[in-house]
Scaffold this motif. Structure first.
Motif, mmCIF file in Angstrom:
data_model
loop_
_atom_site.group_PDB
_atom_site.id
_atom_site.type_symbol
_atom_site.label_atom_id
_atom_site.label_comp_id
_atom_site.label_asym_id
_atom_site.label_seq_id
_atom_site.Cartn_x
_atom_site.Cartn_y
_atom_site.Cartn_z
ATOM 1 N N CYS A 144 -6.609 15.484 -16.420
ATOM 2 C CA CYS A 144 -6.874 16.281 -15.221
ATOM 3 C C CYS A 144 -5.794 17.343 -15.025
ATOM 4 C CB CYS A 144 -6.957 15.372 -14.000
ATOM 5 S SG CYS A 144 -7.397 16.246 -12.491
ATOM 6 N N TRP A 145 -4.570 16.989 -15.332
ATOM 7 C CA TRP A 145 -3.445 17.912 -15.162
ATOM 8 C C TRP A 145 -3.577 19.124 -16.081
ATOM 9 C CZ3 TRP A 145 0.817 17.194 -11.904
ATOM 10 C CH2 TRP A 145 1.813 18.136 -12.038
ATOM 11 N N SER A 146 -4.034 18.899 -17.321
ATOM 12 C CA SER A 146 -4.052 19.975 -18.299
ATOM 13 C C SER A 146 -5.426 20.607 -18.504
ATOM 14 C CB SER A 146 -3.543 19.450 -19.648
ATOM 15 O OG SER A 146 -4.404 18.422 -20.114
ATOM 16 N N ALA A 147 -6.454 20.066 -17.878
ATOM 17 C CA ALA A 147 -7.809 20.577 -18.087
ATOM 18 C C ALA A 147 -8.047 21.850 -17.289
ATOM 19 C CB ALA A 147 -8.821 19.520 -17.658
ATOM 20 N N PRO A 148 -8.953 22.697 -17.786
ATOM 21 C CA PRO A 148 -9.360 23.850 -16.977
ATOM 22 C C PRO A 148 -10.029 23.376 -15.683
ATOM 23 C CG PRO A 148 -10.295 23.960 -19.194
ATOM 24 C CD PRO A 148 -9.597 22.653 -19.069
ATOM 25 N N VAL A 167 -12.712 19.199 -12.172
ATOM 26 C CA VAL A 167 -13.652 18.746 -11.139
ATOM 27 C C VAL A 167 -14.468 17.572 -11.673
ATOM 28 C CG1 VAL A 167 -15.695 19.408 -9.809
ATOM 29 C CG2 VAL A 167 -13.787 20.988 -10.023
ATOM 30 N N ILE A 168 -14.947 17.699 -12.895
ATOM 31 C CA ILE A 168 -15.744 16.630 -13.506
ATOM 32 C C ILE A 168 -14.895 15.369 -13.698
ATOM 33 C CG2 ILE A 168 -16.995 15.963 -15.594
ATOM 34 C CD1 ILE A 168 -17.820 18.950 -15.811
ATOM 35 N N ILE A 169 -13.654 15.528 -14.121
ATOM 36 C CA ILE A 169 -12.775 14.378 -14.329
ATOM 37 C C ILE A 169 -12.500 13.653 -13.020
ATOM 38 C CG2 ILE A 169 -10.442 13.682 -15.021
ATOM 39 C CD1 ILE A 169 -10.547 15.906 -17.131
ATOM 40 N N VAL A 170 -12.260 14.412 -11.949
ATOM 41 C CA VAL A 170 -12.001 13.789 -10.648
ATOM 42 C C VAL A 170 -13.224 12.999 -10.188
ATOM 43 C CG1 VAL A 170 -11.629 14.279 -8.199
ATOM 44 C CG2 VAL A 170 -10.234 15.412 -9.902
ATOM 45 N N LEU A 171 -14.401 13.583 -10.340
ATOM 46 C CA LEU A 171 -15.618 12.884 -9.935
ATOM 47 C C LEU A 171 -15.858 11.637 -10.788
ATOM 48 C CD1 LEU A 171 -17.994 15.906 -9.278
ATOM 49 C CD2 LEU A 171 -16.813 14.479 -7.600
ATOM 50 N N ALA A 172 -15.598 11.729 -12.092
ATOM 51 C CA ALA A 172 -15.780 10.575 -12.969
ATOM 52 C C ALA A 172 -14.767 9.480 -12.657
ATOM 53 C CB ALA A 172 -15.652 11.005 -14.426
ATOM 54 N N GLU A 213 -6.665 7.995 -7.817
ATOM 55 C CA GLU A 213 -7.533 8.922 -7.101
ATOM 56 C C GLU A 213 -6.717 9.829 -6.185
ATOM 57 O OE1 GLU A 213 -8.406 5.735 -7.554
ATOM 58 O OE2 GLU A 213 -10.429 5.804 -8.380
ATOM 59 N N ILE A 214 -5.728 9.260 -5.512
ATOM 60 C CA ILE A 214 -4.869 10.067 -4.639
ATOM 61 C C ILE A 214 -4.095 11.096 -5.453
ATOM 62 C CG2 ILE A 214 -2.839 9.976 -3.134
ATOM 63 C CD1 ILE A 214 -3.910 7.244 -2.155
ATOM 64 N N LEU A 215 -3.555 10.681 -6.589
ATOM 65 C CA LEU A 215 -2.825 11.622 -7.443
ATOM 66 C C LEU A 215 -3.738 12.723 -7.967
ATOM 67 C CD1 LEU A 215 -0.546 9.191 -9.472
ATOM 68 C CD2 LEU A 215 0.143 10.810 -7.706
ATOM 69 N N MET A 216 -4.949 12.352 -8.376
ATOM 70 C CA MET A 216 -5.875 13.357 -8.899
ATOM 71 C C MET A 216 -6.314 14.329 -7.807
ATOM 72 S SD MET A 216 -8.109 11.342 -11.695
ATOM 73 C CE MET A 216 -8.749 12.838 -12.410
ATOM 74 N N ILE A 235 -3.464 16.778 -7.385
ATOM 75 C CA ILE A 235 -3.465 17.751 -8.476
ATOM 76 C C ILE A 235 -4.589 18.761 -8.273
ATOM 77 C CG2 ILE A 235 -3.866 18.049 -10.944
ATOM 78 C CD1 ILE A 235 -2.566 15.258 -11.333
ATOM 79 N N PHE A 236 -5.774 18.259 -7.951
ATOM 80 C CA PHE A 236 -6.939 19.108 -7.757
ATOM 81 C C PHE A 236 -6.733 20.080 -6.596
ATOM 82 C CE2 PHE A 236 -11.084 19.805 -5.765
ATOM 83 C CZ PHE A 236 -11.759 20.397 -6.818
ATOM 84 N N SER A 237 -6.211 19.589 -5.472
ATOM 85 C CA SER A 237 -6.015 20.463 -4.317
ATOM 86 C C SER A 237 -4.937 21.504 -4.581
ATOM 87 C CB SER A 237 -5.683 19.643 -3.072
ATOM 88 O OG SER A 237 -4.453 18.983 -3.238
#
Length: 64
Positions: free
Chosen positions: A13-17, A22-27, A40-43, A46-48
């Motif tokens: 998730c950190w290195s993905a486009p 978004v897909i990784i967080v949902l999965a 989930e909190i860490l992701m 990162i996402f935000s």
């Protein structure tokens, strides 16, 4: 072993486009893990952070 999977998912998730992140967080919400809600909190953090940067750049481009 489950902790290793969580670390791999966080690194992905950190290195993905952004669209792939978004897909990784949902999965990640669908994958059971030994430490509930920690990754989930860490992701989400990162996402935000990445979303905030994208919105900042988009706003900067729109202004200029």
């Amino acid at each position: 072993m489950h902790l290793l999977i969580a670390i791999i998912i966080l690194a992905a998730c950190w290195s993905a486009p952004f669209p792939l992140a978004v897909i990784i967080v949902l999965a990640d919400f669908l994958i059971p893990d030994p430490l509930p809600m920690i990754d989930e909190i860490l992701m989400i953090m990162i996402f935000s952070n990445r979303l905030k940067k994208i919105l900042f750049v988009q706003n900067l481009i729109h202004k200029h």
